[in-house]
Design a protein around this motif. Structure first.
Motif: not given
Length: 333
Positions: A96-122
């Motif tokens: 199979y072809h498998l892809i596993a991402p990290d969410y914002p706020g988890a693992g190695h994913t990085q949120i840019g300094k100028d990005v306004a990310f509001k932590p909601t499930f939406d």
């Protein structure tokens, strides 16, 4: 591993096949056959570790397998990351072809300094939906665990054409699956992150809280290494990540309001569904696993003798169920 080689002029002794001393042709054939037999077991899958810019968020993800093979998108839970799927990726990447991402706020994913990310499930869903679009995925099986359920079922109900199958592992979508413990957590934190709720949220994200989720319900805890929960704690040591995770826990009540919509999606679309559920989960009970069978008539449900992070003990069993269940998926993205 026992490999029985069948070659000319070969004699057996104690279950092992030996070529006769003077027959070098048979010896060479035996060596070639042994190499060929062992090659699949010895060849480690090639896993690539990448990032994808999703509107200023550098989403880290693991990818393995042939892109022309059936794709499986693996959505992780709290407080984990794509690391929880490392063993499953190794087990399935040959087919199979498998892809596993990290969410914002988890693992190695990085949120840019100028990005306004509001932590909601939406908003988690918006990021993962955009990730899928940027990766060019248009048909895939969706593996969901814990937080992966609210994210994945939002995606599936909004884009049912993407979903070839669902694999549900301790990802709840029914009131019946909520334990008293998690009901209390949801009700006590629904007001959001504030001075009153912060102690409870800090308790859930503490070392004790994380170990409770990882270790409660294990069949043989002495055989499960600490890598899962220690990696999760490493992620929570980042103050920004911990703040995001606490705010997501406080937003969890919004998922319960969507249960009827997700159940309607399951009833109307009848996606092929495999449920592999740690039945000793202290958060999402076995009743939540069985409930999928009420809406998906052909759902295949397996209750495993383990806890919330079932892959820690049951990767071989889950991989075997997935190989059989997903065997009929069409090739390609």
């Amino acid at each position: 591993m026992f490999v029985r080689l069948i070659t000319p002029n070969v004699q057996a002794y104690s279950g092992v096949m030996y070529p006769k001393e003077n027959d070098m042709t048979a010896q060479a054939l035996a060596a070639v056959a042994l190499t060929a037999a062992l090659a699949p077991a010895l060849a480690a899958p090639v896993v690539e570790y990448r990032t994808l810019d999703v509107d200023g968020i550098q989403v880290f993800y693991r990818e393995a397998g042939n892109p022309n093979a059936p794709t499986v998108l693996l959505l992780h839970g709290f407080p984990s990351s794509s690391q929880m799927y490392a063993g499953l990726i190794d087990a399935l990447a040959d087919q199979y072809h498998l892809i596993a991402p990290d969410y914002p706020g988890a693992g190695h994913t990085q949120i840019g300094k100028d990005v306004a990310f509001k932590p909601t499930f939406d908003n988690l869903t918006r990021v993962m939906t955009r990730f899928v679009e940027l990766k060019g995925l248009n048909r895939f099986a969706l593996y969901m665990q814990d937080f992966g359920g609210p994210v994945g079922l939002r995606m599936a109900s909004q884009h049912p054409e993407w979903i070839s199958a669902l694999v549900v592992q301790n990802a709840n979508a029914y009131d019946a699956g909520l334990s008293d413990e998690i009901r209390h957590n949801i009700s006590s934190t629904a007001a959001g992150l504030n001075a009153q709720t912060r102690p409870a949220l800090e308790g859930i994200t503490s070392a004790e809280g994380v170990q409770f989720m990882y270790r409660t319900g294990l069949r043989q805890p002495q055989r499960v290494g600490p890598e899962g929960w220690t990696t999760a704690l490493w992620g929570l040591q980042n103050p920004a990540n911990r703040e995001i995770q606490m705010r997501l826990i406080a937003d969890y009540h919004t998922n319960l309001a969507l249960y009827p919509a997700w159940q309607a999606y399951l009833r109307e679309r009848q996606p092929p569904t495999l449920v592999v559920w740690g039945k000793n989960d202290p958060l999402f009970t076995a009743a939540g696993a069985l409930a999928y069978g009420k809406d998906v008539k052909q759902a295949e449900i397996h209750l495993l003798d383990t806890g919330h992070f079932a892959l820690d003990e049951e990767t071989p069993a889950i991989a075997a169920h997935m190989r059989r269940f997903l065997a009929g998926l069409p090739a390609g993205k």
